[in-house]
Design a protein around this motif. Structure first.
Motif, PDB file in Angstrom:
ATOM      1  N   PHE A   1     -98.099 -15.837  23.053  1.00  0.00           N
ATOM      2  CA  PHE A   1     -98.485 -14.455  23.336  1.00  0.00           C
ATOM      3  C   PHE A   1     -99.407 -14.365  24.552  1.00  0.00           C
ATOM      4  CE2 PHE A   1    -101.564 -10.935  22.057  1.00  0.00           C
ATOM      5  CZ  PHE A   1    -100.779  -9.925  22.602  1.00  0.00           C
TER       6      PHE A   1
ATOM      7  N   HIS B   1     -97.493 -14.835  27.722  1.00  0.00           N
ATOM      8  CA  HIS B   1     -96.763 -13.597  28.021  1.00  0.00           C
ATOM      9  C   HIS B   1     -97.687 -12.563  28.660  1.00  0.00           C
ATOM     10  CE1 HIS B   1     -93.319 -14.284  24.890  1.00  0.00           C
ATOM     11  NE2 HIS B   1     -93.065 -14.845  26.044  1.00  0.00           N
TER      12      HIS B   1
ATOM     13  N   MET C   1     -89.788 -13.595  19.464  1.00  0.00           N
ATOM     14  CA  MET C   1     -90.608 -13.584  20.665  1.00  0.00           C
ATOM     15  C   MET C   1     -89.858 -14.205  21.838  1.00  0.00           C
ATOM     16  SD  MET C   1     -94.247 -14.711  18.894  1.00  0.00           S
ATOM     17  CE  MET C   1     -95.198 -14.790  20.412  1.00  0.00           C
TER      18      MET C   1
ATOM     19  N   VAL D   1     -92.425  -6.707  24.745  1.00  0.00           N
ATOM     20  CA  VAL D   1     -92.854  -8.078  24.441  1.00  0.00           C
ATOM     21  C   VAL D   1     -94.237  -8.064  23.803  1.00  0.00           C
ATOM     22  CG1 VAL D   1     -93.661 -10.204  25.535  1.00  0.00           C
ATOM     23  CG2 VAL D   1     -91.422  -9.291  26.111  1.00  0.00           C
TER      24      VAL D   1
ATOM     25  N   ASP E   1     -94.743  -9.304  20.004  1.00  0.00           N
ATOM     26  CA  ASP E   1     -95.652 -10.427  19.762  1.00  0.00           C
ATOM     27  C   ASP E   1     -96.748 -10.043  18.772  1.00  0.00           C
ATOM     28  OD1 ASP E   1     -94.104 -11.703  21.589  1.00  0.00           O
ATOM     29  OD2 ASP E   1     -95.669 -12.068  23.066  1.00  0.00           O
TER      30      ASP E   1
END
Length: 1002
Positions: free
Chosen positions: A13, A16, A927, A965, A969
């Protein structure tokens, strides 16, 4: 143990987040705003004012065809030829009254349009977000020039003006009103009327410019659309107001009526569609004539166009042309950052157009001064490619006074060409990019995607040994992030000057996240190399096709249709397994539930909203029509029955495993039906309220009733549902029976086979209830179908896993040693990526079918007022976010169910460990899917950044992928950390207190 697994998900995460931040910093830059202010104490940079005072009336969302004498065919009885005074006076007084269509640059939100109108500058894509929290305008502006000249400005209406010009209006003549309460159609307009006419009538008021900003037309559009009797009533009211204003107008006062933007067919705005960028402008002078009666304005100075659906050409200008025009008309300097061009009709006071020549020359000189200053600034190199052509046009301008008509026209043409070419160059210039930051962001997105994929395979290969490896990996991850941040700091101190825009924060983020992703990759590679080739084939074709679709603007535009076919395709492998299943029961379950899943998907696909690029091949079904944002009548009739039936259907699914006991009974029989009913009832009452079916006297009652319905629904979920689930999460019924002859006690656990899955489903259903209230009626039906589809998919995956388990048993060569004696139960098989794929695609499908598109106008602003009758921070923005991205969160939150569904909790503690690691792998899979889509959309947007449709198609889709996203997440972290963690903890504690050998499952 949950913390160990969460650290793996949290690492992905964070990578990202860092990649998204760096990429957007490079892709969505804001325009360089120059602080310079035009000054001319000697008066050489302005004209003698044609009028002493001005009244500027803004009717928010006033589209051009609302005023046009030649509207599209067939005309609407609700908004065409209703506000008719401008066309009447333009026809009867052609030298004093002029009607224009203005092109308002996107984003077509009020704050950005006010910036354009007052400064003459252009917005950028990212500016749109500031519409709901705008800061003051610091650039030189028409308002600032008025204040510098000692003029007094009176204001009433939309409080956006007082937000962006906080100290510009006379305190005793300023009356702002809340600008975002779309539920209120009349308060702002009535307030403007209340204060407007006393100031017009009071000759001693002392104002020089009076600004009134009406909001009713915009709010009617948002609430019921333009094709509604309420719109006709509102436009009729505006026509009456205009007639009174004209009657009280002084001869030396110029009247300007305008819209800040238009509205689309269902009354929304924000994007760049033809109807959203079309705004009306009417200029009227009661005294001095604006155009000399004998003058003939050359056609090359008068741009025209045909409004969509109409047949007659009309006068067309740029909205930013108002800034230089109004400034010079009132004897003020043109704002320094202006890129607009003066409107000829307001300066043609003699046959030869001498005032226009002077105005245009001042305009051209001002634009030249601005470009020179910009070219000398830190961002000036961006002008280099076009600088030569601009200088060539500038050199061709002859500023000497000319008398020959041909020479004068050549002079006008050269000056207008220079200002318009400068505008075109800057429009392209501010679609600028920082390639350095984009490359850094893409690097993190690539390494993050690879790291997530390898981590997925790593966890699958480790199986029971994952806990020890995770403990060590957590220390590696933390050390690498800190070490990488230090390297980033060193890089910032040494090489940052070679990378434009690379500040300390960007350096630390890239160093920390980059090193973290590399360590994840390095720690996963050894085990990855030992995987069997068959493990790699689990990556499904739908993901590859979905990611590749973003390279095409047409596939991106039609993604809502493409996703439907990808989703159906993703279940084909399960259907093939169903045809070859070894038992009739498994065949029936797989094929039956797969059919149910496909039917739900197709029914959901019937709900559509259309983006502009899909016309005329798209038909709106989410609303009653493309111009009426109300629910279709079948949906209105079915909403309450569906809300009451859905909990019963969910309980029927749980009854298959006899896990509809305990908390499931309390939630699915009592709480959830009440919550869903209240959520649906809110929107039914909202429809009755908006349509005024019971008359205006019922408006207050309906508004109050539905507000409390929504508050009760949300309150039941947040303060009762989650508390109940946290205290008593399990869905089991336990009974004991003493056997006197044997002196033993037998424990019967009903719901044993789904001890993990059932309580997590209850946990998931509570968020469904929360989202239900924030979703309009058609979307609620879609959410009900989503719930059924998810449960059908769970049953399919469970049966497919049984088939794979049986195949593994019979392939072992000694099936009798593996199978239990009392029942045909195969070993639980690990999750495959292809089993997560349908839910990952389903999240995208639900986003589209709940009435959204990857465009700004699809945002459903009505949801901001679900819990409050007026705008309330932060509740209103949170409700809009919940409505928009809640579907993604809902489906992602359901992904751990694939690991928990019908997984028996024995033997302990191995069952608990396996449930958690499978849930982590399931979350990591979804994810990875959405992270891959983000990477693809980012690569395509970067590669096609000079594409004609980059800001219309590719940039919005990238932003949607980026937010998706983050939402997915967070949903996975919440589901695994809270949902799976709590269920596993309670199951472990329960069965630890029992003697497993004496427990009898049922």
């Amino acid at each position: 143990m949950a913390t160990k697994g969460l650290s793996l998900l949290l690492a992905v995460f964070l990578v990202h987040l860092a990649g998204i931040y760096l990429y957007t910093r490079g892709f969505l830059l804001t325009r360089l705003s120059l602080p310079d202010i035009t000054t001319c104490p000697d008066g050489e940079c302005t004209l003698v004012p044609s009028h002493k005072r001005a009244v500027v009336l803004v009717i928010d969302a006033l589209r051009f065809d609302f005023l046009s004498p030649h509207p599209p065919e067939p005309p609407s009885p609700y908004h065409h030829n209703v506000l008719v005074l401008p066309q009447e006076l333009t026809a009867s007084q052609p030298s004093r009254s002029f009607l224009f269509e203005m092109f308002s640059d996107p984003p077509t939100t009020t704050l950005q349009r006010l910036k354009g109108i007052t400064t003459g500058s252009l917005p950028t894509f990212i500016d749109m977000g500031s519409n709901f929290g705008g800061s003051s305008i610091t650039e030189d502006s028409f308002i600032g020039q008025l204040r510098a000249a000692g003029k007094k400005i009176a204001f009433m209406g939309d409080d956006t003006w007082t937000t962006v010009f906080p100290d510009s209006f006379e305190p005793n003549m300023t009356f702002p009103y809340d600008s975002f309460n779309v539920e209120d159609l009349h308060t702002v307009d009535e307030g403007v009327i209340e204060h407007l006419f006393p100031l017009l009538e009071d000759k001693a008021a002392g104002w020089d410019v009076l600004i009134g900003h009406f909001l009713g037309v915009d709010h009617v559009g948002h609430r019921v659309g333009p094709d509604h009797p309420t719109m006709k009533a509102k436009l009729t009211q505006m026509d009456d107001v205009l007639r009174r204003v004209v009657d009280k107008l002084d001869d030396d006062t110029l009247l300007i009526l305008m819209g800040d933007h238009g509205m689309d067919r269902k009354g929304d705005h924000g994007g760049d569609g033809d109807l959203e960028t079309s705004a009306a402008l009417w200029v009227y002078s009661k005294g001095p004539q604006l155009v000399h009666p004998g003058a003939s304005i050359p056609s090359f100075l008068l741009m025209t166009r045909v409004f969509p659906g109409a047949t007659v050409e009309h006068r067309h200008i740029q909205q930013i042309d108002l800034a230089p025009t109004l400034s010079l008309a009132l004897g003020l300097p043109i704002p320094f950052n202006n890129l607009g061009t003066v409107i000829p009709e307001l300066f043609w006071h003699d046959k030869a157009g001498r005032d226009y020549t002077r105005a245009l020359s001042l305009n051209a000189v001002q634009v030249k001064r601005y470009l020179d200053t910009y070219h000398d600034s830190a961002s000036g190199a961006e002008l280099d490619k076009a600088w030569g052509e601009l200088e060539r046009i500038w050199a061709s301008i002859d500023f000497e006074f000319r008398t020959h008509a041909a020479d004068v026209e050549a002079q006008w043409l050269a000056m207008k060409m220079y200002t318009r070419d400068a505008l075109a160059v800057c429009r392209m210039l501010w679609a600028q990019f920082n390639l350095g930051l984009m490359v850094l962001g893409l690097t993190l997105l690539v390494t993050g995607t690879v790291a997530a994929a390898l981590l997925y395979f790593k966890l699958r290969a480790l199986e029971a040994g994952w806990q020890e490896w995770t403990l060590a990996a957590r220390r590696w991850y933390l050390s690498s992030a800190v070490g990488g941040a230090f390297l980033g700091f060193v890089a910032y101190m040494t090489v940052s000057r070679y990378v434009k825009g690379l500040d300390l924060v960007e350096s630390l983020l890239f160093g920390g996240a980059g090193m973290l992703s590399l360590v994840i990759i390095a720690s996963s590679l050894p085990q990855f190399s030992g995987l069997r080739p068959s493990s790699l084939t689990s990556i499904p074709l739908p993901l590859i096709l979905h990611a590749a679709a973003f390279a095409s603007n047409s596939f991106t535009v039609w993604e809502d249709r493409v996703v439907t076919y990808l989703l159906i395709t993703s279940i084909v492998p399960n259907i093939l397994v169903g045809f070859t299943a070894p038992t009739a029961r498994l065949r029936q379950r797989i094929l039956g539930f797969s059919t149910l899943f496909a039917v739900c998907v197709r029914l959901m696909a019937m709900s559509t909203v259309c983006r502009e690029e899909q016309q005329p091949f798209c038909h709106v079904t989410f609303f009653a029509s493309s111009s009426l944002p109300s629910p279709p009548m079948p949906i209105l009739a079915l909403s309450i029955p569906i809300a009451l039936a859905l909990p019963w259907i969910m309980r029927r699914f749980l009854r298959i495993s006899r896990s509809d006991r305990g908390t499931a009974t309390l939630v699915l029989v009592g709480l959830l039906p009440a919550v869903l009913f209240l959520g649906s009832a809110f929107w039914v009452l909202e429809h009755w309220d908006s349509s005024e079916q019971f008359g205006p006297e019922w408006v207050g009652v309906l508004r109050s009733t539905r507000t409390w319905y929504a508050r009760l629904a949300v309150g039941l979920v947040l303060f009762f549902g989650y508390a109940l689930w946290w205290l008593v999460p399990l869905c089991l019924e336990i009974s004991t029976e003493s056997k006197q002859d044997e002196g033993k006690r037998e424990v019967t656990v009903i719901g044993f086979a789904n001890a993990f899955g059932a309580p997590y489903l209850v946990f998931w259903s509570l968020f469904l209830g929360l989202l239900y209230a924030a979703t309009q009626l058609t979307g609620q039906v879609v959410l009900a179908l989503v719930a059924v589809a998810i449960m059908a998919h769970l049953e399919v995956v469970d049966s497919v896993r049984d088939v794979r388990g049986l195949e593994a048993v019979f392939a072992s060569g000694n099936p009798s040693a593996v199978l239990q004696a009392d029942e045909l139960r195969a070993p639980v098989m690990p999750l495959c990526f292809s089993e997560i794929t349908p839910l990952a695609i389903l999240a995208v499908h639900v986003f589209f079918t709940t009435g959204h598109q990857a465009v700004i106008p699809s945002i459903q602003w009505k949801t901001a007022f679900v819990l409050t009758p007026t705008l309330a921070y932060p509740i209103s923005p949170l409700l809009v976010i919940l409505n928009t991205f809640g579907p993604h969160f809902l489906v992602a939150l359901a992904v751990p169910l694939l690991a928990l569904w019908n997984v028996p909790p024995l033997p302990q503690p191995q069952a608990d460990v396996k449930a958690r690691v499978d849930a982590i792998r399931a979350g990591l899979s979804v994810m990875l899917y959405h992270g891959t889509l983000l990477l693809s959309s980012a690569v395509c947007a970067a590669w096609l950044r000079r594409h004609l449709m980059v800001w219309k198609i590719f940039a919005p889709r990238f932003m949607l992928a980026a937010v998706t996203v983050v939402v997915v997440d967070v949903a996975v972290l919440f589901g695994v950390g809270v949902g799976v963690g709590r269920v596993s903890e309670r199951v472990s504690r329960l069965f630890a207190a029992m003697n497993p050998d004496k427990a009898k499952s049922s």
